[in-house]
Design an enzyme around this catalytic site. Structure first.
Site, short mmCIF file in Angstrom:
data_model
loop_
_atom_site.label_atom_id
_atom_site.label_comp_id
_atom_site.label_asym_id
_atom_site.label_seq_id
_atom_site.Cartn_x
_atom_site.Cartn_y
_atom_site.Cartn_z
N PRO A 28 -7.80 7.02 -2.73
CA PRO A 28 -6.45 7.55 -2.98
C PRO A 28 -6.40 9.04 -2.67
CG PRO A 28 -7.27 6.30 -4.87
CD PRO A 28 -8.43 6.51 -3.96
N LYS A 29 -5.26 9.50 -2.18
CA LYS A 29 -5.07 10.93 -1.92
C LYS A 29 -4.44 11.56 -3.15
CE LYS A 29 -3.27 14.32 1.29
NZ LYS A 29 -2.79 15.20 0.22
#
Length: 351
Positions: A28-29
């Site tokens: 995930p960013k």
């Protein structure tokens, strides 16, 4: 402080990709403050994206590092603040943490405590790990932190289908995309060797004013964007500011016929609607001139944005085109796509 990797270190960065690439490791960013943590015994330094130390702003993160990380290590991650009102991230609360007064910093460290999410390790003990493949560094990182505390390790998968699901699900927790990493990649400070895929959507907004450019009053700095809420009030939702200087000057001339007095404008300072001036409490606006040129709210523009934070665009929107075919009254919040609700604790639980 004596470590095999010493501060300052430029974080390794990512470049944009149109779609999730195949054959990578996916994470995930996170939407927080990038942080490289250096610990040598009781000494802790937190390096920011621009390598400036920021440990004074996050005493609770320093305490977490001393309690949960090995005595001598260098790790790369993100500082985040969970929302107190919903299950996701609160970037505005994170911005408020950077304050010059130590008393305020201490108070906010209790009221809006930050967490540390790690996604890489650069050194452990006397070993410099930057020359090892990322898959090996990740294995080392996974052995450093026990789940459940204020320090976590980001979720990761090599399954592209899972990454695509995360791309949709995790946005509801305030994350803004997916990062794809090469399993064999070395840690290369300052280089854009990773890939990021971010959300992008479009919205039709009312142009209700503009701020002059900081270097010249005869150029537009940013267009002020509005959307009508359910009560028919034109709410300020953000700005569009990506124009070459020549175009900024042209816009002043083009918008001149729409300039109106502030009195009676939807964003008159005495009105109850959310106005640009209400942003005065933001760290970003401290000391800035928040005055703007009011425009008759009759012009509609299509902009691209990644995601919302509350009722505002999280980042500066990107100009796409004018929409003379749209009426201002049709520019409402109802057009916005709502992400699937997803709790931050569920994201961290997948680590």
């Amino acid at each position: 402080m004596t470590l095999p990797v010493m501060p300052p270190v430029d974080p390794m960065l990512s470049k944009s990709a149109a779609s999730i690439p195949k054959g990578k490791l996916y994470e995930p960013k996170w939407d927080g403050f990038r942080a490289i943590i250096f610990r040598d015994g009781d000494s802790v330094e937190i390096g920011s994206r621009n390598t400036k130390p920021m440990q004074r702003y996050f005493p609770e993160v320093v305490e977490a590092v001393l309690s949960y990380l090995p005595e001598r290590c260098v790790v790369d991650g993100e500082i985040i603040v969970p929302s107190s009102s919903h299950g996701g991230l609160d970037f505005e609360a994170l911005l408020q943490r950077v304050h010059p007064a130590e008393s305020r910093v201490r108070l906010l460290s209790v009221e809006t405590p930050a967490l540390l999410v790690l996604f890489d390790v650069l050194a452990l003990g006397d070993d410099d790990l930057t020359g090892r493949p990322f898959s090996e560094r990740r294995a080392v990182l996974s052995s450093l932190v026990k789940p459940g505390g204020p320090v976590s390790i980001t979720a990761q998968t090599d399954d592209m289908a899972v990454a695509e699901r995360w791309f949709s699900q995790f946005e509801g927790a305030g994350l803004d995309g997916i990062v794809a990493k090469d399993p064999d990649g070395l840690y290369e400070p300052g280089k854009r060797t990773m890939q990021k895929v971010k959300h992008e959507r479009t919205a039709d907004c009312v142009v209700a004013g503009y701020r002059p450019h900081k270097s010249s009053d005869d150029a537009v700095g940013s267009l002020l964007l509005g959307l009508y809420n359910a009560d028919g009030v034109l709410a300020s939702v953000g700005v569009a500011a990506s124009f070459p200087m020549a175009r900024r000057r042209e816009l002043v001339t083009e918008l001149a016929p729409l300039v109106v007095p502030l009195e009676g404008h939807p964003w008159d300072y005495s009105a109850a609607a959310r106005t640009p001036r209400e942003a005065a409490g933001s760290r970003w606006s401290a000391g800035k001139d928040l005055s703007f040129v009011p425009l008759e709210p009759s012009l509609v523009v299509e902009v691209a944005y990644d995601h919302m934070e509350g009722v505002r665009f999280r980042h500066t929107a990107q100009f796409r085109r004018w929409r003379p075919d749209r009426s201002p009254e049709s520019c409402t919040f109802e057009q916005l796509e709502e992400p699937v609700s997803y709790s931050l604790k569920d994201v961290l639980a997948t680590s």
